[in-house]
Design an enzyme around this catalytic site. Structure first.
Site, PDB file in Angstrom:
ATOM      1  N   GLY A  98     -16.162   1.767   6.594  1.00 50.39           N
ATOM      2  CA  GLY A  98     -15.885   2.684   5.481  1.00 50.39           C
ATOM      3  C   GLY A  98     -17.013   2.572   4.459  1.00 50.39           C
ATOM      4  CD  GLN A 134     -15.025   4.271  -6.696  1.00 47.55           C
ATOM      5  OE1 GLN A 134     -13.896   4.116  -6.233  1.00 47.55           O
ATOM      6  NE2 GLN A 134     -15.257   4.274  -7.995  1.00 47.55           N
ATOM      7  CG  ASP A 178     -18.156   6.127   6.512  1.00 48.25           C
ATOM      8  OD1 ASP A 178     -17.808   5.460   5.524  1.00 48.25           O
ATOM      9  OD2 ASP A 178     -17.644   7.231   6.792  1.00 48.25           O
ATOM     10  CE1 TYR A 236      -4.942   3.282  -1.620  1.00 49.87           C
ATOM     11  CE2 TYR A 236      -3.826   2.655  -3.651  1.00 49.87           C
ATOM     12  CZ  TYR A 236      -4.935   2.616  -2.840  1.00 49.87           C
ATOM     13  OH  TYR A 236      -6.051   1.912  -3.243  1.00 49.87           O
TER      14      TYR A 236
HETATM   15  N1  SER Z   1      -8.023   3.725  -7.342  1.00 46.23           N
HETATM   16  C1  SER Z   1      -6.859   3.791  -6.516  1.00 46.23           C
HETATM   17  C2  SER Z   1      -6.120   5.057  -6.708  1.00 46.23           C
HETATM   18  O1  SER Z   1      -6.120   5.551  -7.809  1.00 46.23           O
HETATM   19  C3  SER Z   1      -5.927   2.658  -6.811  1.00 46.23           C
HETATM   20  O2  SER Z   1      -6.304   1.549  -6.095  1.00 46.23           O
HETATM   21  O3  SER Z   1      -5.518   5.535  -5.808  1.00 46.23           O
END
Ligand code: SER
Length: 343
Positions: free
Chosen positions: A30, A34, A56, A164
């Site tokens: 990856g 960022q 990647d 997530y």
């Molecule tokens: N930066 C991430 C998000 O906002 C949180 O770990 O999803």
């Protein structure tokens, strides 16, 4: 007090000696994202260009990473290809940075699970089979509405409300499981929102704190998707990079925790980042147009975490705060703008 939690987890293999090697050959999966786009050069500076492999799904946007070190096309969901790369370069440490972020994840939870957990399971299995150490970031997103929001303890209620976060909590548990069960040297931090100026984040709830600087430099008004008063932990990229290496290099005998450590550098809400920018650019303007999904996500996350355990167990000590970060962000982005490098 940093107590191991839960206490007294039995080791399945009492006789396992954890083979902790120095990181010599590192794979960043990856790498175009960022964090990866800055972690690869950071690691190459320390461990040598040829010892840090960038991988990647689509190398095209990150060709830069191939200029001074190895670069591979890799779909992290393809375990066979992943294992071949690990063997080819004799990899002994993997940084798995593959993830769909929180807001994108809510648009397609099934896909988020498939990608986030698929990449993690392959990473764990390949680390196990090849005796490699593994770093996979967790996040403030691992916490949820029932978590104490102020001074969020290291060991507390998680119960996230996003896919997530569900992936992050599962990942933390799996990391500890693979460590206890198979002796995999798996380590992790719960990253706050990460602010950086090389590669834009995408689809995160904390992204606004990056985008606001770009708007300011371009002379645009910024529309903030989170309401005033929404505090979140944040961190400038140089501290995030330092954390990755510091934790992976830490003496394992000092680690009471592994997956995953709270780490924090600063906590602010939108009007504070606005004020920091306006101090340097008084003409800058921000308005609010709240995104209800991002608002709900942000409000379920900590206002600020307690990172005492990371400080005690491996010497975590961030350098950057809102003021110093704002100076640096505006300078770096303005330089790029002057060179016509901003889209
Ligand atoms: N930066 C991430 C998000 O906002 C949180 O770990 O999803």
């Amino acid at each position: 007090m940093c107590q191991q939690f839960p206490k007294g987890i039995p080791k399945y293999q009492e006789n396992t000696t954890y083979i902790i090697k120095d990181m010599k050959n590192i794979l960043v999966v990856g790498a175009g994202g960022q964090i990866g786009s800055e972690l690869v050069p950071y690691l190459r500076n320390i461990y040598g260009d040829s010892h840090v492999v960038a991988a990647d799904l689509n190398c095209a946007p990150c060709m830069k990473l191939g200029e001074n070190g190895p670069l591979e096309n890799l779909d992290a969901l393809d375990g066979k290809q992943y294992a071949e790369i690990v063997k080819k370069y004799k990899i002994d440490a993997i940084f798995n940075l593959v993830a769909l972020l929180s807001a994108t994840g809510e648009k397609n939870p099934q896909l988020a699970w498939k990608i986030n957990m698929g990449a993690l399971m392959n990473s764990l299995e390949i680390a196990r089979e090849n005796g490699a150490a593994l770093f996979t970031p967790s996040s403030i997103g691992a916490f949820g509405n029932n978590t104490p929001h102020d001074g969020t303890p290291q060991d507390t209620i998680m119960h996230p409300s996003t896919i997530y976060g569900v992936c992050k909590v599962t990942g933390e548990l799996l990391g500890d499981y693979y460590h206890q069960r198979f002796g995999v040297d798996a380590r992790s931090v719960r990253f706050p929102g990460i602010i950086s100026n090389e590669t834009l984040p995408g689809g995160g709830t904390t992204d606004y704190a990056v985008e606001v600087y770009y708007a300011a430099v371009k002379g645009e008004q910024f529309t903030c998707p989170l309401p005033e008063g929404t505090y979140l932990d944040m961190m400038y990229m140089p501290d995030a990079l330092k954390a990755c290496v510091q934790l992976m290099e830490a003496d394992p005998s000092k680690l009471k925790h592994r997956n995953s450590f709270n780490i924090s550098a600063m906590s602010f809400e939108p009007s504070q980042i606005l004020a920091a920018i306006q101090k340097r650019m008084p003409e800058f303007k921000m308005v609010y147009n709240v995104d209800p999904i991002k608002k709900a996500i942000a409000e379920s996350w900590p206002n600020y975490m307690d990172d005492t355990c990371a400080r005690n167990e491996w010497g975590w000590n961030p350098t950057w705060n809102l003021e110093t970060m704002t100076d640096d962000m505006l300078k770096v982005i303005a330089d790029k703008h002057a060179k016509g490098l901003l889209k």
